[in-house]
Enzyme design. Structure first.
Site, PDB file in Angstrom:
ATOM      1  N   ARG A  27       0.850  -1.190   0.000  1.00 45.29           N
ATOM      2  CA  ARG A  27       0.000   0.000   0.000  1.00 45.29           C
ATOM      3  C   ARG A  27       0.885   1.240   0.000  1.00 45.29           C
ATOM      4  NH1 ARG A  27      -2.911   3.340   3.778  1.00 45.29           N
ATOM      5  NH2 ARG A  27      -5.006   3.793   3.026  1.00 45.29           N
ATOM      6  N   SER A  71     -12.966  -3.740  -0.380  1.00 42.99           N
ATOM      7  CA  SER A  71     -13.326  -3.368   0.984  1.00 42.99           C
ATOM      8  C   SER A  71     -14.841  -3.286   1.104  1.00 42.99           C
ATOM      9  CB  SER A  71     -12.717  -2.015   1.359  1.00 42.99           C
ATOM     10  OG  SER A  71     -11.311  -2.068   1.310  1.00 42.99           O
ATOM     11  N   LYS A  82      -5.992   4.492   9.202  1.00 41.41           N
ATOM     12  CA  LYS A  82      -6.707   5.161   8.114  1.00 41.41           C
ATOM     13  C   LYS A  82      -7.605   6.252   8.671  1.00 41.41           C
ATOM     14  CE  LYS A  82      -8.161   2.961   4.511  1.00 41.41           C
ATOM     15  NZ  LYS A  82      -8.922   2.083   3.613  1.00 41.41           N
TER      16      LYS A  82
END
Length: 212
Positions: A42, A111, A140
């Site tokens: 990521r 997701s 996040k």
């Protein structure tokens, strides 16, 4: 390459915020030695060329340990580095459009936070789901919380593998027993660990004995 449930057992997601004593590549290899079963790379801030260069190096490492590599969000990089999969969020490209770009063999992870999102992703061709955030997390921003009950409902509703994500670590992982998940996705619990390899070994043993 089929997306198998066993690959979802201990799913590590990189976070450059935890680099320091080790480079990201060193951290990744420590996690691979420790027994992670899947790795998601990521990089939200990195430029395309640099991301691709890094992804190719990570792919080589993952192949050495026979662990699948998933690229977060960037389909072009995933295709170019021959990754095993790509993971997209609810506000990213749809699974149907990802499939057009990535081809029939690449895994598509999506997701999901609700049963409706999970079922829609499965209909559109998702190969697995990342469901959360299950616990509070600082990884996040603007995170959507998912209750344990919703997690159970999602696992019952879909036929594809489900990975729980969000604030999961060694001390709360047992709360996920018998929810129906196929594995856990971990960020800081892996890459923020003092000894990544040993932490992953402990987590792997815990998940092996986890009555999923």
């Amino acid at each position: 390459m089929k997306c198998e449930k066993k690959s979802m057992l201990l799913y590590a997601v990189t976070d450059r915020a935890w680099t320091g004593k080790q480079t990201l590549l060193e951290q990744i290899e420590s996690a691979l030695r420790g027994g992670i079963t899947c790795l998601q790379l990521r990089e939200k801030e990195m430029e395309q060329d640099a991301f691709l260069q890094e992804a190719c190096m990570v792919k080589e490492l993952c192949e050495k340990y026979h662990v699948p590599l998933v690229i977060n969000d960037n389909v072009e990089v995933a295709v170019a580095c021959r990754a095993d999969g790509v993971h997209v969020g609810q506000n990213d490209m749809s699974p149907e459009n990802v499939r057009k770009m990535a081809g029939k063999d690449m895994w598509i992870g999506v997701s999901a936070h609700t049963v409706e999102e999970a079922l829609r992703a499965e209909r559109q061709g998702a190969d697995y789901l990342g469901v959360g955030s299950i616990f509070p997390t600082g990884t996040k921003k603007d995170v959507v919380n998912t209750t344990m009950e919703t997690l159970r409902e999602i696992c019952k509703a879909v036929s594809i593998p489900v990975v729980a994500i969000g604030g999961i670590h060694e001390s709360n992982i047992s709360q996920l027993r018998k929810t129906g998940i196929d594995g856990v996705a971990l960020v800081s619990a892996v890459f923020g660990a003092e000894n990544i390899e040993e932490t992953c070994k402990c987590l792997y043993k815990k998940m092996q004995n986890f009555n999923l």
